[in-house]
Design an enzyme around this catalytic site. Structure first.
Site, mmCIF file in Angstrom:
data_model
loop_
_atom_site.group_PDB
_atom_site.id
_atom_site.type_symbol
_atom_site.label_atom_id
_atom_site.label_comp_id
_atom_site.label_asym_id
_atom_site.label_seq_id
_atom_site.Cartn_x
_atom_site.Cartn_y
_atom_site.Cartn_z
ATOM 1 C CG HIS A 1 -0.395 -4.195 2.920
ATOM 2 N ND1 HIS A 1 -0.279 -2.980 2.924
ATOM 3 C CD2 HIS A 1 0.855 -4.514 2.885
ATOM 4 C CE1 HIS A 1 0.679 -1.978 2.377
ATOM 5 N NE2 HIS A 1 1.850 -3.590 2.268
ATOM 6 C CG LEU B 1 0.096 -3.473 7.682
ATOM 7 C CD1 LEU B 1 -0.644 -4.071 8.655
ATOM 8 C CD2 LEU B 1 1.208 -3.780 6.513
#
Ligand code: PAF
Length: 287
Positions: A45, A41
């Site tokens: 995100h 991530l």
């Protein structure tokens, strides 16, 4: 029921438990937003999770590196994985639950169903990754069935993916809304992507040219330059700088169909190109 400690995100790995938690939230009348991810991530995100959290009472992020959207020659084995780091980041944006199924939970023995999208799924990415949208559409349809969210948030960076998911949800009457989030960029304009980590320092310094070239092309289209000439110049600019261009195209922003009328709106300029071993994709709107 409070499922989140101040520093931890609740991790669920079994579908039985996931359904139990979601049922509990539903009993309390809470809405649920889903952010499907493959982990590794980054800020892009996290912006999606913040949006899910802002629009719904609960935010779920799924982390599943989906084998069916990778061809055998692609980077499934080497795709970056950092579950501990991901969970820390999710806790930092108040994500309520991380749904982390393993491959057998997602594709149990005997699994034999695929969603094969056409329409927006034809051309562009599909010309270079023919397996990709069947894998994405199938796993996202499963995630929607598992989490039963009110909304699911996808980044505009994968613009064709966003169009395909909207199409699948519309065509199959799935009871959720798909929300697009603008691409989150590095200060130099490069779209954030888990795959950016593959680049050498030299490639990383060249990479923003893809965004700059897209912006220039979008401006030229807005000024009325012919579409084919603009796309050709975009391809030439990137090729001359050492990129291997898969496509550089101007499309209808909703259907992704080919357009030749420069006055048509909305339009989107989309590109995919390789820098060394890294495949970059990006897109911008024509204002
Ligand atoms: O964009 C991604 O990370 C993936 O394609 C998705 C939507 C999580 C499906 O595996």
């Amino acid at each position: 029921m409070n499922l989140v400690s101040p520093t931890k995100v609740k991790v669920v790995r079994s579908l039985v438990e996931l359904r139990e938690v979601i049922r509990g939230w539903r009993r309390e009348g809470q809405t649920v937003g889903l952010v499907p991810t493959m982990g590794a991530l980054h800020e892009g995100h996290l912006a999606l999770v913040r949006m899910a959290r802002a629009k719904c009472d609960r935010a779920v992020a799924s982390i599943f590196v989906n084998p069916t959207q990778f061809a055998p020659n692609e980077d499934f084995a080497s795709y970056p994985r950092d579950e501990a780091g991901d969970l820390e980041k999710l806790a930092g944006v108040n994500c309520d639950l991380a749904w982390i199924p393993d491959v057998t939970e997602m594709y149990p023995p005997g699994f034999a169903t695929e969603i094969v999208p056409k329409g927006a799924a034809l051309g562009l990415e599909a010309d270079h990754r023919p397996h990709f949208f069947t894998g994405v559409a199938t796993v996202c349809t499963k995630l929607f069935g598992q989490v039963t969210p009110d909304i699911a948030v996808f980044g505009e960076k994968d613009y064709q993916q966003l169009c395909v998911i909207r199409q699948v949800v519309r065509d199959l009457n799935l009871p959720l809304e798909i929300v697009g989030h603008p691409t989150v960029r590095e200060p130099d304009g490069l779209a954030m992507s888990s795959r950016n980590a593959y680049m050498t320092a030299e490639e990383r310094s060249q990479a923003p040219l893809i965004y700059q070239t897209l912006v220039k092309a979008a401006r030229e289209i807005a000024d009325g330059s012919p579409i084919a000439a603009v796309a050709g110049r975009g391809r030439e600019t990137l090729t001359a700088a050492g990129f291997r261009v898969d496509y550089f195209e101007v499309r209808d922003a909703e259907t992704l169909s080919v357009v030749d009328d420069v006055a048509k709106r909305p339009l989107r300029v989309l590109a995919a190109a390789w820098l060394g071993k890294t495949r970059l994709i990006d897109n911008v709107a024509v204002e």
